[in-house]
Design a protein around this motif. Structure first.
Motif, PDB file in Angstrom:
ATOM      1  N   PRO A 126     107.507  39.760  -8.417  1.00  0.00           N
ATOM      2  CA  PRO A 126     106.724  38.522  -8.492  1.00  0.00           C
ATOM      3  C   PRO A 126     106.691  37.787  -7.155  1.00  0.00           C
ATOM      4  O   PRO A 126     107.535  37.983  -6.278  1.00  0.00           O
ATOM      5  CB  PRO A 126     107.468  37.690  -9.543  1.00  0.00           C
ATOM      6  CG  PRO A 126     108.284  38.672 -10.315  1.00  0.00           C
ATOM      7  CD  PRO A 126     108.643  39.753  -9.352  1.00  0.00           C
ATOM      8  N   LEU A 127     105.710  36.915  -7.027  1.00  0.00           N
ATOM      9  CA  LEU A 127     105.622  36.059  -5.855  1.00  0.00           C
ATOM     10  C   LEU A 127     106.784  35.075  -5.822  1.00  0.00           C
ATOM     11  O   LEU A 127     107.373  34.746  -6.855  1.00  0.00           O
ATOM     12  CB  LEU A 127     104.305  35.272  -5.884  1.00  0.00           C
ATOM     13  CG  LEU A 127     102.998  36.071  -5.868  1.00  0.00           C
ATOM     14  CD1 LEU A 127     101.813  35.121  -5.937  1.00  0.00           C
ATOM     15  CD2 LEU A 127     102.918  36.961  -4.648  1.00  0.00           C
ATOM     16  N   THR A 128     107.087  34.585  -4.632  1.00  0.00           N
ATOM     17  CA  THR A 128     108.049  33.504  -4.493  1.00  0.00           C
ATOM     18  C   THR A 128     107.316  32.171  -4.596  1.00  0.00           C
ATOM     19  O   THR A 128     106.082  32.105  -4.490  1.00  0.00           O
ATOM     20  CB  THR A 128     108.765  33.583  -3.140  1.00  0.00           C
ATOM     21  OG1 THR A 128     107.797  33.348  -2.091  1.00  0.00           O
ATOM     22  CG2 THR A 128     109.399  34.954  -2.943  1.00  0.00           C
ATOM     23  N   ALA A 129     108.057  31.093  -4.751  1.00  0.00           N
ATOM     24  CA  ALA A 129     107.447  29.770  -4.888  1.00  0.00           C
ATOM     25  C   ALA A 129     106.554  29.448  -3.690  1.00  0.00           C
ATOM     26  O   ALA A 129     105.470  28.866  -3.846  1.00  0.00           O
ATOM     27  CB  ALA A 129     108.528  28.716  -5.057  1.00  0.00           C
ATOM     28  N   ALA A 130     106.974  29.834  -2.489  1.00  0.00           N
ATOM     29  CA  ALA A 130     106.197  29.520  -1.290  1.00  0.00           C
ATOM     30  C   ALA A 130     104.827  30.189  -1.301  1.00  0.00           C
ATOM     31  O   ALA A 130     103.879  29.684  -0.680  1.00  0.00           O
ATOM     32  CB  ALA A 130     106.975  29.942  -0.047  1.00  0.00           C
ATOM     33  N   ASP A 131     104.695  31.300  -2.005  1.00  0.00           N
ATOM     34  CA  ASP A 131     103.425  32.024  -2.046  1.00  0.00           C
ATOM     35  C   ASP A 131     102.329  31.274  -2.799  1.00  0.00           C
ATOM     36  O   ASP A 131     101.149  31.634  -2.712  1.00  0.00           O
ATOM     37  CB  ASP A 131     103.612  33.405  -2.689  1.00  0.00           C
ATOM     38  CG  ASP A 131     104.493  34.319  -1.861  1.00  0.00           C
ATOM     39  OD1 ASP A 131     104.324  34.344  -0.632  1.00  0.00           O
ATOM     40  OD2 ASP A 131     105.346  35.009  -2.448  1.00  0.00           O
ATOM     41  N   TYR A 132     102.717  30.253  -3.553  1.00  0.00           N
ATOM     42  CA  TYR A 132     101.746  29.494  -4.346  1.00  0.00           C
ATOM     43  C   TYR A 132     101.202  28.266  -3.617  1.00  0.00           C
ATOM     44  O   TYR A 132     100.377  27.533  -4.163  1.00  0.00           O
ATOM     45  CB  TYR A 132     102.372  29.067  -5.671  1.00  0.00           C
ATOM     46  CG  TYR A 132     102.681  30.228  -6.588  1.00  0.00           C
ATOM     47  CD1 TYR A 132     101.718  30.761  -7.435  1.00  0.00           C
ATOM     48  CD2 TYR A 132     103.949  30.807  -6.596  1.00  0.00           C
ATOM     49  CE1 TYR A 132     101.997  31.829  -8.272  1.00  0.00           C
ATOM     50  CE2 TYR A 132     104.246  31.880  -7.429  1.00  0.00           C
ATOM     51  CZ  TYR A 132     103.261  32.389  -8.260  1.00  0.00           C
ATOM     52  OH  TYR A 132     103.543  33.457  -9.080  1.00  0.00           O
ATOM     53  N   ASP A 133     101.655  28.049  -2.385  1.00  0.00           N
ATOM     54  CA  ASP A 133     101.160  26.906  -1.616  1.00  0.00           C
ATOM     55  C   ASP A 133      99.643  27.015  -1.418  1.00  0.00           C
ATOM     56  O   ASP A 133      99.093  28.109  -1.268  1.00  0.00           O
ATOM     57  CB  ASP A 133     101.840  26.853  -0.248  1.00  0.00           C
ATOM     58  CG  ASP A 133     103.296  26.406  -0.326  1.00  0.00           C
ATOM     59  OD1 ASP A 133     103.697  25.906  -1.402  1.00  0.00           O
ATOM     60  OD2 ASP A 133     104.026  26.568   0.675  1.00  0.00           O
ATOM     61  N   GLY A 134      98.977  25.866  -1.412  1.00  0.00           N
ATOM     62  CA  GLY A 134      97.549  25.835  -1.149  1.00  0.00           C
ATOM     63  C   GLY A 134      96.683  26.251  -2.309  1.00  0.00           C
ATOM     64  O   GLY A 134      95.494  26.528  -2.121  1.00  0.00           O
TER      65      GLY A 134
END
Length: 226
Positions: A126-134
């Motif tokens: 899964p993506l990390t939290a930072a990958d959901y920015d923007g």
């Protein structure tokens, strides 16, 4: 169906509005994910999951919804359920091409995603939290998505699609989330030339069921009314 790493829980804020409007809503967790992590996955498993659930519940006038990765099994399932289908809704989704897979069109090239899957014992992490920015998400929404995500079985990403009917023949709404890119992919742009396909744009990111659940519900209700 929600996209990679997610389960039926991703629709928790959307489903009540659909039901309140008088529609049946049947979110489905695909095999190998979320609460079904232990369910074995092989070629075409996710397509069979969808078709099997529709037949098990004897659903009619089905509006079949696929977000992101899930557009690939949803598109295949839509072509197989015959007159049970009312409409397909692709939510910022990949769409299937006969003989190709999710990996085939990976933006970094198929080899890169295949390497990631191999490096992670057959799974796409899964993506990390930072990958959901923007993507128009609050910190709480990001925490919820990241915390609930589970690894995606690699076979679901490398499995070649099998289309029983051309997608352009199916009544379809394509939802483009503009914060994830203003223009649909080339394959989607070509399909949107069909008289049976409509384009809807949302001013949000790639996970609208979290960032704009009420507007997402309204889009689905409008699609169901067509």
């Amino acid at each position: 169906m929600a996209g990679a790493w997610l389960g039926s829980w991703a629709w928790d804020e959307v489903v009540p509005e659909l039901r309140a409007a008088g529609h049946g809503a049947h979110p489905l967790t695909l095999s190998g994910l979320a609460d079904r992590q232990s369910t074995p996955v092989g070629p075409q498993t996710h397509v069979r999951d969808i078709v099997g659930e529709i037949e098990r519940l004897d659903l009619r006038d089905v509006v079949l919804v696929g977000h992101s990765y899930s557009g690939i099994p949803v598109g295949q399932a839509a072509a197989r359920i015959g007159d049970r289908l009312s409409r397909v809704v692709f939510v910022d989704a990949n769409v299937p091409t006969d003989g190709e897979s999710f990996v085939s069109t990976w933006w970094q090239g198929p080899e890169r995603l295949e390497e990631v899957i191999e490096e992670n014992q057959g799974f796409w992490p899964p993506l990390t939290a930072a990958d959901y920015d923007g993507q128009g998400l609050t910190d709480e929404q990001i925490s919820r998505i990241a915390g609930g995500s589970t690894p995606q079985p690699g076979i679901t990403l490398t499995d070649a699609a099998v289309l029983d009917r051309p997608l352009g023949e199916l009544p379809t709404t394509y939802v483009k989330c503009l914060m994830d890119g203003e223009d649909p992919n080339d394959d989607v742009a070509e399909l949107l030339k069909s008289a049976r396909w409509d384009l809807v744009e949302m001013e949000t990111g790639h996970w609208p069921m979290f960032s704009q659940p009420h507007e997402m519900a309204r889009v689905l209700l409008r699609a169901a009314g067509r």
